[in-house]
Write a protein that holds these residues in place. Structure first.
Motif: not given
Length: 567
Positions: A372-387
């Motif tokens: 869950a931590v890895v998935d949440g961090f990955t989603r934060d990267l996708r919704m934050g820096p990547d976007r």
């Protein structure tokens, strides 16, 4: 004297002719009276008798003339009576000679044909009268049992059923020696047993329904199981399996009442975990107390049946309970990433509480929380820096429109452009302090802030098992950013001044931003100390894979090759 002698002789002749008349009581009394009379009276007696005779004769003559119809009627009646008596005599003779023998024969035939059945019915009636009180009690018992069941008096209902069974067995034993009574006795027994079985079946359904009620606690469940044991309706294994299935169904219904589609996933998970912990703990303690520890309870039934249920039931109970907890956690835990820290604390308390009853599943929770931590961090990267990086590139380096010059958006207009020699990572700087050199490159600084926001969320809950997944997600995001920036640099076609800006931006990305973020993850988030930059790179490579397979390493190698060619 001669006349007197003649009368005496006549009297003697009369008396001698009628000896039977002399023996009559009235004649004897008259003769006795005559012997006591004086002579004068005796001499006057014939004249008096003659006078009386003439008087009686005159009276009879007068009566004959005046009442002759009566005499005629009397004669007729006497004649009719004589005829009737003659007819009666002949009828009686006929009855005695013909009718009575025929009646006797008919009675004998009737007795031979219908006598046994009449005697049997009479004997049955006699038996019923003798057993009337017992039969009345037996016929009332099914109604009493049904009343007890409806009012929850299960112990009294079982006592009545046992009493009725004993009485029926005694009656059958009493009449088993007489074959003619067996049919009626068995019919009564079957009828009463059928009615009692129907009431006891209703009682069994009510007791089983008690096991499916979520509000029932250990005392009520204990009583229900004890009554089911007394009824002997099922074996101990079947009873234990029924109990476990019923309580698990109650827990499942309780969890299904929670709103799984709620917007606040963390609140749903918190309520779900609490409900599961309370329900699972109750189920295990109730099962252990009722089925595994009852031999130590000292109750009245403890010594009657020492057999315990199959251990497989207890062994399968724990995985079944976990199957109610783990799938929802896998589904919803990743969506509750910002609140994973309190949820992990709650899960740790839950696992500790369940470990006290032999259900330790902390190892399973570790993998779930890590993922869950890895998935949440990955989603934060996708919704934050990547976007943010995609928005910036689409604005200044779109392939459809002519790309903007690097000097217009990659560097700050108020700060001088740093030289390539100064764009190196400072290993002695704190891992949580971003390098100031990146302020000269606004897109990289903005992207770095987005990465730092994601890392700050990660610091709230950073299990060490998640370090590989976190580094992989970070490097995947950085490799995508670096590749897009490198593609822009290759396709820009700028002047030498613009190329210097691109090289400075590339050096800031490859030599400052990427090493800093790697240190921020390893040292700042997971607290792994590094003595040198080489040790940090070695650890990163160990966690993320070989250089040949790492996309970020490939991108960094491209930048280093291009920067080396430029110098």
């Amino acid at each position: 004297m001669t006349g007197t002698d003649g009368e005496l002789s006549a009297l003697q002749d009369l008396l001698s002719q009628s000896q039977s008349a002399l023996q009559a009581p009235e004649n004897v009394a008259y003769l006795t009276q005559l012997s006591s009379l004086p002579l004068s009276d005796l001499l006057a007696t014939p004249a008096a008798l003659t006078t009386q005779s003439h008087t009686i004769t005159s009276s009879l003559t007068a009566l004959t003339h005046t009442s002759y119809p009566t005499f005629l009627s009397l004669h007729k009646s006497s004649t009719a009576l004589h005829d009737s008596l003659s007819s009666l005599d002949s009828s009686l003779n006929t009855l005695l000679d013909t009718a009575l023998p025929a009646l006797d024969d008919a009675a004998r035939v009737f007795r031979e044909k219908s006598g046994p059945s009449v005697i049997e019915e009479r004997q049955k009636t006699r038996v019923v009268l003798e057993q009337q009180d017992k039969l009345r009690d037996l016929l009332d018992i099914p109604i009493l049992i049904d009343t007890c069941v409806r009012n929850g008096l299960y112990s009294e209902a079982l006592t009545l059923a046992a009493h009725a069974t004993n009485v029926l067995v005694a009656l059958c034993t009493l009449h088993s020696k007489e074959e003619e009574y067996m049919s009626s006795s068995l019919q009564l027994t079957r009828s009463l047993q059928g009615e009692m079985a129907s009431s006891l079946h209703s009682m069994q359904l009510l007791l089983l329904n008690t096991l499916f009620e979520s509000s029932k606690k250990l005392p009520a469940l204990w009583k229900a199981v004890q009554f089911l044991r007394r009824m002997q309706a099922m074996s101990e294994d079947e009873l234990a399996l029924t109990f476990a299935s019923a309580r698990i169904e109650c827990l499942r219904n309780r969890e299904n009442q929670l709103d799984r589609q709620a917007d606040d996933v963390s609140r749903f998970l918190k309520r779900y975990i609490d409900a599961w912990r309370e329900g699972a703990y109750d189920i295990i303690t109730q099962y252990t107390t009722i089925f595994l520890e009852r031999s130590h309870a000292g109750g009245p039934l403890a010594s009657t049946s020492a057999a315990q249920p199959n251990p497989v039931i207890k062994q399968t109970l724990l995985p079944t309970l976990l199957s109610l907890l783990l799938p929802p956690l896998r589904t919803h835990l990743g969506r509750a990433y910002p609140h994973l820290a309190p949820l992990s604390t709650q899960l740790a308390y839950c696992s500790s509480a369940m470990a006290r009853v032999g259900m330790d599943f902390r190892a399973l929770l570790s993998r779930l929380i890590t993922q869950a931590v890895v998935d949440g961090f990955t989603r934060d990267l996708r919704m934050g820096p990547d976007r943010e990086w995609n928005v910036t590139l689409s604005k200044y380096a779109s392939s459809k429109n002519k790309s903007a010059a690097p000097s217009t958006w990659l560097v700050s207009a108020v700060q001088p452009l740093p030289s390539l020699s100064t764009l190196v990572a400072q290993s002695s700087a704190p891992a949580h302090v971003p390098p100031e050199l990146l302020t000269s490159f606004p897109p990289l600084a903005i992207s770095l802030n987005a990465y730092l926001r994601a890392l700050n969320k990660l610091r709230l809950l950073a299990p060490f098992d998640a370090v590989n997944g976190v580094i992989s997600a970070l490097e995947s995001s950085l490799s995508k950013t670096g590749q897009e920036l490198f593609t822009y640099a290759m396709e820009c076609g700028a002047s030498d001044k613009e190329l210097d800006i691109l090289r400075a931006v590339g050096a800031a990305y490859a030599r400052v931003m990427v090493p800093f973020l790697r240190r921020a993850v390893v040292e700042g988030v997971f607290g792994v100390p590094n003595t040198s930059q080489a040790d940090g790179d070695k650890m990163i490579h160990t966690m993320s894979g070989s250089r040949e397979d790492n996309a970020l390493e490939i991108v960094l190698q491209k930048w280093e090759n291009w920067l080396g060619d430029g110098t």
